[in-house]
Design a protein around this motif. Structure first.
Motif, PDB file in Angstrom:
ATOM      1  N   THR A  27       0.842  -1.196   0.000  1.00 26.94           N
ATOM      2  CA  THR A  27       0.000   0.000   0.000  1.00 26.94           C
ATOM      3  C   THR A  27       0.874   1.242   0.000  1.00 26.94           C
ATOM      4  O   THR A  27       1.985   1.234   0.540  1.00 26.94           O
ATOM      5  CB  THR A  27      -0.933   0.030   1.220  1.00 26.94           C
ATOM      6  OG1 THR A  27      -0.135   0.021   2.414  1.00 26.94           O
ATOM      7  CG2 THR A  27      -1.885  -1.152   1.232  1.00 26.94           C
ATOM      8  N   ALA A  28       0.357   2.312  -0.608  1.00 28.11           N
ATOM      9  CA  ALA A  28       1.007   3.622  -0.603  1.00 28.11           C
ATOM     10  C   ALA A  28      -0.080   4.617  -0.217  1.00 28.11           C
ATOM     11  O   ALA A  28      -0.998   4.862  -0.996  1.00 28.11           O
ATOM     12  CB  ALA A  28       1.589   3.937  -1.975  1.00 28.11           C
ATOM     13  N   GLU A  29       0.005   5.136   0.991  1.00 25.65           N
ATOM     14  CA  GLU A  29      -1.111   5.924   1.521  1.00 25.65           C
ATOM     15  C   GLU A  29      -0.675   7.309   1.965  1.00 25.65           C
ATOM     16  O   GLU A  29       0.361   7.467   2.585  1.00 25.65           O
ATOM     17  CB  GLU A  29      -1.735   5.196   2.710  1.00 25.65           C
ATOM     18  CG  GLU A  29      -2.240   3.806   2.360  1.00 25.65           C
ATOM     19  CD  GLU A  29      -2.847   3.109   3.560  1.00 25.65           C
ATOM     20  OE1 GLU A  29      -3.901   3.575   4.034  1.00 25.65           O
ATOM     21  OE2 GLU A  29      -2.252   2.123   4.016  1.00 25.65           O
ATOM     22  N   SER A  30      -1.534   8.265   1.657  1.00 25.59           N
ATOM     23  CA  SER A  30      -1.338   9.621   2.131  1.00 25.59           C
ATOM     24  C   SER A  30      -2.465   9.976   3.088  1.00 25.59           C
ATOM     25  O   SER A  30      -2.331   9.784   4.293  1.00 25.59           O
ATOM     26  CB  SER A  30      -1.257  10.597   0.958  1.00 25.59           C
ATOM     27  OG  SER A  30      -0.937  11.887   1.419  1.00 25.59           O
ATOM     28  N   CYS A  31      -3.630  10.379   2.594  1.00 25.68           N
ATOM     29  CA  CYS A  31      -4.696  10.861   3.481  1.00 25.68           C
ATOM     30  C   CYS A  31      -5.255   9.773   4.405  1.00 25.68           C
ATOM     31  O   CYS A  31      -5.839  10.090   5.437  1.00 25.68           O
ATOM     32  CB  CYS A  31      -5.818  11.524   2.691  1.00 25.68           C
ATOM     33  SG  CYS A  31      -6.786  10.415   1.665  1.00 25.68           S
ATOM     34  N   THR A  32      -5.069   8.518   4.057  1.00 23.65           N
ATOM     35  CA  THR A  32      -5.545   7.439   4.933  1.00 23.65           C
ATOM     36  C   THR A  32      -4.512   7.069   5.989  1.00 23.65           C
ATOM     37  O   THR A  32      -4.829   6.322   6.914  1.00 23.65           O
ATOM     38  CB  THR A  32      -5.929   6.190   4.118  1.00 23.65           C
ATOM     39  OG1 THR A  32      -4.882   5.916   3.185  1.00 23.65           O
ATOM     40  CG2 THR A  32      -7.247   6.383   3.389  1.00 23.65           C
ATOM     41  N   GLY A  33      -3.300   7.569   5.876  1.00 21.43           N
ATOM     42  CA  GLY A  33      -2.295   7.406   6.915  1.00 21.43           C
ATOM     43  C   GLY A  33      -2.030   5.975   7.353  1.00 21.43           C
ATOM     44  O   GLY A  33      -1.721   5.741   8.515  1.00 21.43           O
ATOM     45  N   GLY A  34      -2.168   5.018   6.470  1.00 25.99           N
ATOM     46  CA  GLY A  34      -1.916   3.620   6.812  1.00 25.99           C
ATOM     47  C   GLY A  34      -3.157   2.835   7.176  1.00 25.99           C
ATOM     48  O   GLY A  34      -3.065   1.675   7.581  1.00 25.99           O
ATOM     49  N   TYR A  57       2.787  10.758   3.700  1.00 25.55           N
ATOM     50  CA  TYR A  57       1.893  11.889   3.961  1.00 25.55           C
ATOM     51  C   TYR A  57       2.429  13.182   3.343  1.00 25.55           C
ATOM     52  O   TYR A  57       1.674  13.964   2.807  1.00 25.55           O
ATOM     53  CB  TYR A  57       1.723  12.036   5.480  1.00 25.55           C
ATOM     54  CG  TYR A  57       0.379  12.591   5.882  1.00 25.55           C
ATOM     55  CD1 TYR A  57      -0.779  11.832   5.755  1.00 25.55           C
ATOM     56  CD2 TYR A  57       0.271  13.871   6.399  1.00 25.55           C
ATOM     57  CE1 TYR A  57      -2.006  12.335   6.127  1.00 25.55           C
ATOM     58  CE2 TYR A  57      -0.954  14.375   6.785  1.00 25.55           C
ATOM     59  CZ  TYR A  57      -2.092  13.611   6.643  1.00 25.55           C
ATOM     60  OH  TYR A  57      -3.303  14.121   7.010  1.00 25.55           O
ATOM     61  N   SER A  58       3.729  13.381   3.409  1.00 22.27           N
ATOM     62  CA  SER A  58       4.305  14.603   2.847  1.00 22.27           C
ATOM     63  C   SER A  58       4.702  14.394   1.391  1.00 22.27           C
ATOM     64  O   SER A  58       4.907  13.262   0.938  1.00 22.27           O
ATOM     65  CB  SER A  58       5.542  15.030   3.649  1.00 22.27           C
ATOM     66  OG  SER A  58       6.609  14.117   3.422  1.00 22.27           O
ATOM     67  N   GLU A  64      10.730  10.584  -1.978  1.00 23.62           N
ATOM     68  CA  GLU A  64      11.832   9.776  -1.445  1.00 23.62           C
ATOM     69  C   GLU A  64      11.517   8.284  -1.393  1.00 23.62           C
ATOM     70  O   GLU A  64      12.342   7.459  -1.771  1.00 23.62           O
ATOM     71  CB  GLU A  64      12.206  10.258  -0.039  1.00 23.62           C
ATOM     72  CG  GLU A  64      12.873  11.607  -0.022  1.00 23.62           C
ATOM     73  CD  GLU A  64      13.069  12.132   1.391  1.00 23.62           C
ATOM     74  OE1 GLU A  64      13.011  11.340   2.359  1.00 23.62           O
ATOM     75  OE2 GLU A  64      13.274  13.351   1.526  1.00 23.62           O
ATOM     76  N   LEU A  65      10.341   7.920  -0.899  1.00 20.13           N
ATOM     77  CA  LEU A  65      10.033   6.504  -0.687  1.00 20.13           C
ATOM     78  C   LEU A  65       9.443   5.814  -1.912  1.00 20.13           C
ATOM     79  O   LEU A  65       9.628   4.613  -2.093  1.00 20.13           O
ATOM     80  CB  LEU A  65       9.076   6.346   0.496  1.00 20.13           C
ATOM     81  CG  LEU A  65       9.615   6.808   1.845  1.00 20.13           C
ATOM     82  CD1 LEU A  65       8.525   6.709   2.909  1.00 20.13           C
ATOM     83  CD2 LEU A  65      10.832   5.992   2.251  1.00 20.13           C
ATOM     84  N   LEU A  66       8.712   6.578  -2.734  1.00 21.68           N
ATOM     85  CA  LEU A  66       8.021   5.968  -3.870  1.00 21.68           C
ATOM     86  C   LEU A  66       8.594   6.398  -5.220  1.00 21.68           C
ATOM     87  O   LEU A  66       8.218   5.838  -6.253  1.00 21.68           O
ATOM     88  CB  LEU A  66       6.526   6.311  -3.828  1.00 21.68           C
ATOM     89  CG  LEU A  66       5.779   5.813  -2.593  1.00 21.68           C
ATOM     90  CD1 LEU A  66       4.365   6.393  -2.568  1.00 21.68           C
ATOM     91  CD2 LEU A  66       5.756   4.303  -2.544  1.00 21.68           C
ATOM     92  N   ALA A  74       4.605  19.100  -8.250  1.00 20.82           N
ATOM     93  CA  ALA A  74       4.544  20.554  -8.410  1.00 20.82           C
ATOM     94  C   ALA A  74       3.567  20.967  -9.510  1.00 20.82           C
ATOM     95  O   ALA A  74       2.838  21.954  -9.353  1.00 20.82           O
ATOM     96  CB  ALA A  74       5.933  21.109  -8.698  1.00 20.82           C
ATOM     97  N   SER A  75       3.523  20.208 -10.587  1.00 19.94           N
ATOM     98  CA  SER A  75       2.669  20.609 -11.709  1.00 19.94           C
ATOM     99  C   SER A  75       1.214  20.184 -11.560  1.00 19.94           C
ATOM    100  O   SER A  75       0.318  20.864 -12.058  1.00 19.94           O
ATOM    101  CB  SER A  75       3.240  20.101 -13.040  1.00 19.94           C
ATOM    102  OG  SER A  75       3.314  18.702 -13.051  1.00 19.94           O
ATOM    103  N   HIS A  76       0.948  19.076 -10.877  1.00 22.77           N
ATOM    104  CA  HIS A  76      -0.427  18.576 -10.760  1.00 22.77           C
ATOM    105  C   HIS A  76      -0.991  18.657  -9.346  1.00 22.77           C
ATOM    106  O   HIS A  76      -2.201  18.535  -9.160  1.00 22.77           O
ATOM    107  CB  HIS A  76      -0.506  17.119 -11.228  1.00 22.77           C
ATOM    108  CG  HIS A  76      -0.195  16.941 -12.673  1.00 22.77           C
ATOM    109  ND1 HIS A  76      -1.118  17.173 -13.668  1.00 22.77           N
ATOM    110  CD2 HIS A  76       0.949  16.580 -13.291  1.00 22.77           C
ATOM    111  CE1 HIS A  76      -0.560  16.949 -14.842  1.00 22.77           C
ATOM    112  NE2 HIS A  76       0.694  16.595 -14.646  1.00 22.77           N
ATOM    113  N   GLY A  77      -0.129  18.786  -8.357  1.00 22.91           N
ATOM    114  CA  GLY A  77      -0.545  18.742  -6.966  1.00 22.91           C
ATOM    115  C   GLY A  77      -0.535  17.312  -6.465  1.00 22.91           C
ATOM    116  O   GLY A  77      -0.684  16.360  -7.247  1.00 22.91           O
ATOM    117  N   ALA A  78      -0.343  17.146  -5.161  1.00 23.56           N
ATOM    118  CA  ALA A  78      -0.273  15.805  -4.574  1.00 23.56           C
ATOM    119  C   ALA A  78      -1.585  15.049  -4.737  1.00 23.56           C
ATOM    120  O   ALA A  78      -1.597  13.826  -4.839  1.00 23.56           O
ATOM    121  CB  ALA A  78       0.107  15.892  -3.098  1.00 23.56           C
TER     122      ALA A  78
END
Length: 164
Positions: A27-34, A57-58, A64-66, A74-78
């Motif tokens: 899994t690769a999660e941002s807003c779900t935080g794991g 999350y950042s 770095e990780l993915l 920068a061009s599309h937003g996270a």
């Protein structure tokens, strides 16, 4: 049945199907935080299917990780289709897993804008063989916890689609 209980039941069934097919997941999660990883690993014996989880999350963690290109963020937003796809591909590239699912969004209550409102979530899912799926959901401002739980359900939908 509570949403949490329903997701736990779904996680168990998903793990059984993936186990039977000989598939592993990252899994690769941002807003779900794991949270996707948490529901999967809550099930005893999940270690033969769940390979690893990246909580990115950042924007720096995504890069770095993915290996998500900073220029793409920068061009599309996270919170975007290209970044969700790149996160899913990065989870495959940086693990031995067969399948991956990625989640990036705005759970709220703040952080939204007219173009990217609270409740907007982008999902990516990848299979080592090359198939990459994307789904965009606009859950609305239903509350942070509800956006995160709804996101887990969609992540499970994508994994089920890739596993079949």
């Amino acid at each position: 049945m509570t949403p949490e209980h329903e997701l736990s039941t779904r996680a168990e069934g998903l793990l059984e199907r993936m186990r039977a097919a000989g598939l592993t997941v990252a899994t690769a999660e941002s807003c779900t935080g794991g949270l996707v990883a948490a529901f999967l690993t809550e099930i005893a014996g999940s270690s033969d299917v769940f390979e690893r989880g990246f909580v990115t999350y950042s924007n720096e963690a995504k890069a770095e990780l993915l290996g998500v290109p900073a220029k793409l963020i920068a061009s599309h937003g996270a919170v975007s289709e290209p970044v969700a796809r790149a996160m899913a591909e990065g989870a495959i590239r940086n693990s031995p897993a067969d399948l991956s699912v990625a989640v990036t969004g705005i759970a709220g209550p703040g952080g939204g804008s007219a173009g990217k409102p609270v409740g907007l979530v982008h999902f990516g899912a990848a299979r080592r063989s090359g198939a990459v799926l994307h789904v965009e959901k606009r859950f609305g401002d239903i509350g942070r916890r509800q956006v995160r739980l709804a996101s887990v359900a969609v992540a499970f939908d994508l994994l089920e689609a890739l596993a079949s």
